[in-house]
Design a protein around this motif. Structure first.
Motif, short mmCIF file in Angstrom:
data_model
loop_
_atom_site.label_atom_id
_atom_site.label_comp_id
_atom_site.label_asym_id
_atom_site.label_seq_id
_atom_site.Cartn_x
_atom_site.Cartn_y
_atom_site.Cartn_z
N UNK A 52 0.82 -1.22 0.00
CA UNK A 52 0.00 0.00 0.00
C UNK A 52 0.86 1.27 0.00
N UNK A 53 2.18 1.10 -0.04
CA UNK A 53 3.08 2.25 0.01
C UNK A 53 3.46 2.69 -1.40
N UNK A 54 3.38 4.00 -1.63
CA UNK A 54 3.72 4.57 -2.93
C UNK A 54 5.03 5.35 -2.82
N UNK A 55 5.80 5.32 -3.90
CA UNK A 55 7.07 6.03 -3.98
C UNK A 55 7.14 6.77 -5.31
N UNK A 56 7.82 7.91 -5.30
CA UNK A 56 8.15 8.59 -6.55
C UNK A 56 9.55 8.16 -6.94
N UNK A 57 9.75 7.88 -8.21
CA UNK A 57 11.07 7.54 -8.73
C UNK A 57 11.38 8.54 -9.84
N UNK A 58 12.32 9.43 -9.56
CA UNK A 58 12.72 10.45 -10.54
C UNK A 58 13.99 9.96 -11.20
N UNK A 59 13.88 9.70 -12.49
CA UNK A 59 15.00 9.08 -13.19
C UNK A 59 15.42 9.89 -14.40
N UNK A 60 16.62 9.64 -14.83
CA UNK A 60 17.12 10.26 -16.05
C UNK A 60 16.43 9.61 -17.24
N UNK A 61 16.10 10.41 -18.25
CA UNK A 61 15.39 9.92 -19.42
C UNK A 61 16.13 8.86 -20.21
N UNK A 62 17.43 8.72 -19.99
CA UNK A 62 18.20 7.68 -20.69
C UNK A 62 18.40 6.44 -19.81
N UNK A 63 17.60 6.32 -18.77
CA UNK A 63 17.72 5.23 -17.80
C UNK A 63 17.55 3.85 -18.42
N UNK A 64 16.62 3.75 -19.36
CA UNK A 64 16.31 2.44 -19.93
C UNK A 64 15.25 1.75 -19.10
N UNK A 65 15.22 0.43 -19.20
CA UNK A 65 14.22 -0.36 -18.49
C UNK A 65 14.54 -0.38 -16.99
N UNK A 66 13.54 -0.15 -16.17
CA UNK A 66 13.73 -0.15 -14.72
C UNK A 66 14.07 -1.56 -14.24
N UNK A 67 15.14 -1.67 -13.46
CA UNK A 67 15.48 -2.94 -12.84
C UNK A 67 14.80 -2.96 -11.46
N UNK A 68 13.62 -3.54 -11.42
CA UNK A 68 12.83 -3.55 -10.19
C UNK A 68 13.55 -4.27 -9.05
N UNK A 69 14.39 -5.27 -9.39
CA UNK A 69 15.13 -5.98 -8.34
C UNK A 69 16.08 -5.04 -7.61
N UNK A 70 16.74 -4.15 -8.35
CA UNK A 70 17.66 -3.18 -7.74
C UNK A 70 16.89 -2.23 -6.83
N UNK A 71 15.76 -1.72 -7.32
CA UNK A 71 14.96 -0.77 -6.54
C UNK A 71 14.37 -1.46 -5.30
N UNK A 72 13.93 -2.72 -5.45
CA UNK A 72 13.41 -3.47 -4.30
C UNK A 72 14.49 -3.60 -3.23
N UNK A 73 15.71 -3.84 -3.67
CA UNK A 73 16.83 -3.96 -2.73
C UNK A 73 17.07 -2.62 -2.02
N UNK A 74 17.04 -1.52 -2.78
CA UNK A 74 17.21 -0.18 -2.19
C UNK A 74 16.15 0.09 -1.13
N UNK A 75 14.92 -0.28 -1.43
CA UNK A 75 13.79 0.00 -0.54
C UNK A 75 13.58 -1.10 0.50
N UNK A 76 14.30 -2.18 0.35
CA UNK A 76 14.16 -3.35 1.24
C UNK A 76 12.70 -3.81 1.30
N UNK A 77 12.15 -4.02 0.11
CA UNK A 77 10.77 -4.52 0.05
C UNK A 77 10.71 -5.76 -0.83
N UNK A 78 9.66 -6.54 -0.64
CA UNK A 78 9.51 -7.81 -1.35
C UNK A 78 8.91 -7.64 -2.74
N UNK A 79 7.94 -6.74 -2.86
CA UNK A 79 7.27 -6.55 -4.15
C UNK A 79 7.30 -5.09 -4.54
N UNK A 80 7.37 -4.85 -5.84
CA UNK A 80 7.40 -3.47 -6.34
C UNK A 80 6.95 -3.49 -7.79
#
Length: 149
Positions: A52-80
């Motif tokens: 139920x938690x929402x986050x804003x992710x501000x990224x550079x336009x040349x980021x490419x495909x989001x690696x959700x596993x990396x972001x999950x690790x940053x946030x220490x969450x199971x699903x994203x």
């Protein structure tokens, strides 16, 4: 255009520019072409959801495909995942594609690669205007909880 956004920028004495345009800018490629900038200078704000938690992710336009596993690790969450359009509107008051870089009130993850540029270009809350602002000011005006890259 949101008066609260202008108030926030003025209150913190931020150097910024609001650029109006007739048509919505729908992608980083369109933004880079329209403003005559590198694609990496565009800064879309995506809304991510973990439970139920929402986050804003501000990224550079040349980021490419989001690696959700990396972001999950940053946030220490199971699903994203990306929030659905209705969830984005409920959480921020803005529609997908126009979520502002600042003033959305969500805990924020920021892409460090935005710091390659003195200014980046992103949402204002209105589809026909863009905010030009320094990446350090985006950090100053958001509740940054994590950095990517």
């Amino acid at each position: 255009m949101d008066d609260d956004l202008i108030h926030l920028l003025e209150e913190h004495q931020i150097n910024y520019e609001i650029i109006d345009h007739n048509e919505p800018i729908r992608s980083a490629q369109e933004g880079a072409a329209f403003f005559g900038i590198e694609i990496g200078q565009t800064a879309p704000t995506l809304i991510l959801k973990s439970g139920t938690t929402m986050y804003a992710f501000i990224m550079s336009g040349d980021y490419g495909k989001i690696d959700f596993d990396v972001i999950k690790q940053l946030l220490q969450c199971e699903e994203l995942k990306l929030a659905k359009p209705l969830e984005v509107e409920e959480a921020t008051g803005y529609s997908v594609g126009s979520v502002p870089l600042i003033g959305h009130g969500l805990p924020t993850i920021i892409d460090r690669r935005l710091h390659r540029y003195p200014y980046v270009y992103g949402g204002t809350g209105a589809v026909t205007s863009t905010l030009k602002i320094g990446p350090q000011d985006i950090e100053k005006l958001n509740h940054i909880i994590a950095y990517d890259r």
